[in-house]
Design a protein around this motif. Structure first.
Motif, PDB file in Angstrom:
ATOM      1  N   ASP A   9     -61.197  -4.328 -96.585  1.00  0.00           N
ATOM      2  CA  ASP A   9     -59.923  -3.999 -95.945  1.00  0.00           C
ATOM      3  C   ASP A   9     -60.156  -3.193 -94.676  1.00  0.00           C
ATOM      4  OD1 ASP A   9     -57.905  -3.490 -98.943  1.00  0.00           O
ATOM      5  OD2 ASP A   9     -58.531  -5.303 -97.906  1.00  0.00           O
ATOM      6  N   ASP A  13     -55.992  -1.484 -89.957  1.00  0.00           N
ATOM      7  CA  ASP A  13     -54.896  -2.445 -90.121  1.00  0.00           C
ATOM      8  C   ASP A  13     -54.992  -3.068 -91.510  1.00  0.00           C
ATOM      9  OD1 ASP A  13     -53.662  -5.288 -88.161  1.00  0.00           O
ATOM     10  OD2 ASP A  13     -52.952  -4.340 -90.003  1.00  0.00           O
ATOM     11  N   SER A  15     -53.437  -5.245 -92.985  1.00  0.00           N
ATOM     12  CA  SER A  15     -53.157  -6.675 -93.111  1.00  0.00           C
ATOM     13  C   SER A  15     -54.360  -7.535 -92.768  1.00  0.00           C
ATOM     14  CB  SER A  15     -51.993  -7.055 -92.187  1.00  0.00           C
ATOM     15  OG  SER A  15     -52.373  -6.915 -90.824  1.00  0.00           O
ATOM     16  N   LYS A  16     -55.471  -6.907 -92.369  1.00  0.00           N
ATOM     17  CA  LYS A  16     -56.653  -7.666 -91.962  1.00  0.00           C
ATOM     18  C   LYS A  16     -57.896  -7.199 -92.724  1.00  0.00           C
ATOM     19  CE  LYS A  16     -54.959  -8.469 -87.255  1.00  0.00           C
ATOM     20  NZ  LYS A  16     -55.219  -8.257 -85.814  1.00  0.00           N
ATOM     21  N   THR A  30     -60.552 -10.426 -89.363  1.00  0.00           N
ATOM     22  CA  THR A  30     -59.995 -11.708 -89.779  1.00  0.00           C
ATOM     23  C   THR A  30     -58.780 -11.432 -90.645  1.00  0.00           C
ATOM     24  OG1 THR A  30     -60.501 -13.802 -90.899  1.00  0.00           O
ATOM     25  CG2 THR A  30     -61.407 -11.823 -91.861  1.00  0.00           C
ATOM     26  N   PRO A  31     -57.842 -12.371 -90.774  1.00  0.00           N
ATOM     27  CA  PRO A  31     -56.741 -12.171 -91.713  1.00  0.00           C
ATOM     28  C   PRO A  31     -57.248 -11.930 -93.127  1.00  0.00           C
ATOM     29  CG  PRO A  31     -56.279 -14.004 -90.257  1.00  0.00           C
ATOM     30  CD  PRO A  31     -57.697 -13.604 -89.987  1.00  0.00           C
ATOM     31  N   LYS A  32     -56.332 -11.576 -94.023  1.00  0.00           N
ATOM     32  CA  LYS A  32     -56.710 -11.156 -95.370  1.00  0.00           C
ATOM     33  C   LYS A  32     -57.670 -12.105 -96.071  1.00  0.00           C
ATOM     34  CE  LYS A  32     -54.990  -7.220 -96.815  1.00  0.00           C
ATOM     35  NZ  LYS A  32     -55.823  -6.212 -97.436  1.00  0.00           N
ATOM     36  N   GLN A  33     -57.568 -13.414 -95.804  1.00  0.00           N
ATOM     37  CA  GLN A  33     -58.488 -14.357 -96.443  1.00  0.00           C
ATOM     38  C   GLN A  33     -59.805 -14.347 -95.688  1.00  0.00           C
ATOM     39  OE1 GLN A  33     -57.030 -18.306 -96.689  1.00  0.00           O
ATOM     40  NE2 GLN A  33     -58.824 -19.125 -97.735  1.00  0.00           N
TER      41      GLN A  33
END
Length: 267
Positions: A9, A13, A15-16, A30-33
């Protein structure tokens, strides 16, 4: 002991995800995935790019990685608790602040109905205090301060009943319509079913207010009030150690308090 390299995490941020190379945080996000092995370029040489002239024979100028951010070195960041569909849960202090704000609001809403009873209660309380002082001065044993006289309960009970009634109506109307009371809207949190987004249904709201205000009413009952007071305290402290950050009234209603507003129901 250092944390192994990998995607964690992002401390800046939530969310990323950000890549930890085993020593410091890198600038790769990168995004959560997390990216697959084929998509990831961590640890791979940078692709060569030609110089500005682009003329034949020019030596290729390899692009350099962007400079590392000057953040303090840190280890693994504990993931933020979320609902099953990934919505961050509210912190405990936000919930406390929202409850205090709502308490002030319901107090002033109920004041036109409770004002007379407060006046008579304080009159009786002053008279009771004067009697205790006089009995102490005369050498007689004053009554126990832990047992209130019936005259005080005569005015205290209507105050409690009216205040609880106003609080129930207030919370029911706001939670069923938008998932958040005024206090919760101010601090940026809302209530939803743990498994489903949106304002909670009436049945869940009734269970929430039933636990909260039921314990509050029981606290005015002599002797039983001590146990009810302990129950109230446990109810509000429970999110501090609960893995799902649920208070006892959340567990009864299967709700969670989350960050942000609830989506509106489609008409």
């Amino acid at each position: 002991m250092t944390q192994p390299s990998g995607w964690y995490d992002d401390p800046q941020d939530p969310s990323k995800l950000r890549y930890w190379d085993g020593v410091i945080w890198t600038d790769h996000v990168t995004p959560k995935q997390a990216p697959s092995l084929e998509q990831s370029t961590i640890g791979m040489p940078q692709q060569a790019t030609w110089g500005e002239s682009g003329a034949a024979g020019d030596r290729p100028a390899y692009s350099r990685p962007a400079p590392m951010p000057s953040w303090p070195q840190q280890g693994y960041v504990t993931p933020q608790a979320t609902t099953p569909d990934g919505v961050p849960l509210s912190g405990w202090w936000k919930r406390v602040l929202a409850r205090i704000l709502d308490g002030f609001i319901t107090f002033f809403i109920a004041l036109p109905l409770t004002g007379y009873f407060y006046y008579r209660y304080f009159q009786a309380a002053l008279h009771y205090a004067e009697q205790q002082v006089q009995q102490t001065r005369s050498g007689s044993t004053p009554p126990s301060p832990f047992v209130l006289p019936a005259e005080l309960y005569r005015w205290l009970i209507p105050i409690a009943l009216i205040t609880v009634l106003v609080a129930v109506v207030y919370e029911y109307l706001f939670l069923t319509r938008s998932g958040a009371t005024v206090g919760k809207k101010v601090v940026g949190i809302s209530v939803r079913l743990r498994e489903t987004p949106g304002a909670p249904p009436a049945s869940a709201v009734w269970r929430r207010v039933g636990v909260i205000n039921g314990l509050q009413l029981l606290s005015f009952v002599p002797l039983l009030g001590n146990l009810a007071g302990i129950g109230e305290l446990l109810n509000y402290l429970w999110p501090l150690w609960d893995p799902n950050k649920q208070a006892l009234h959340d567990k009864a209603a299967r709700t969670n308090v989350v960050v942000g507003p609830q989506p509106k129901r489609p008409r």
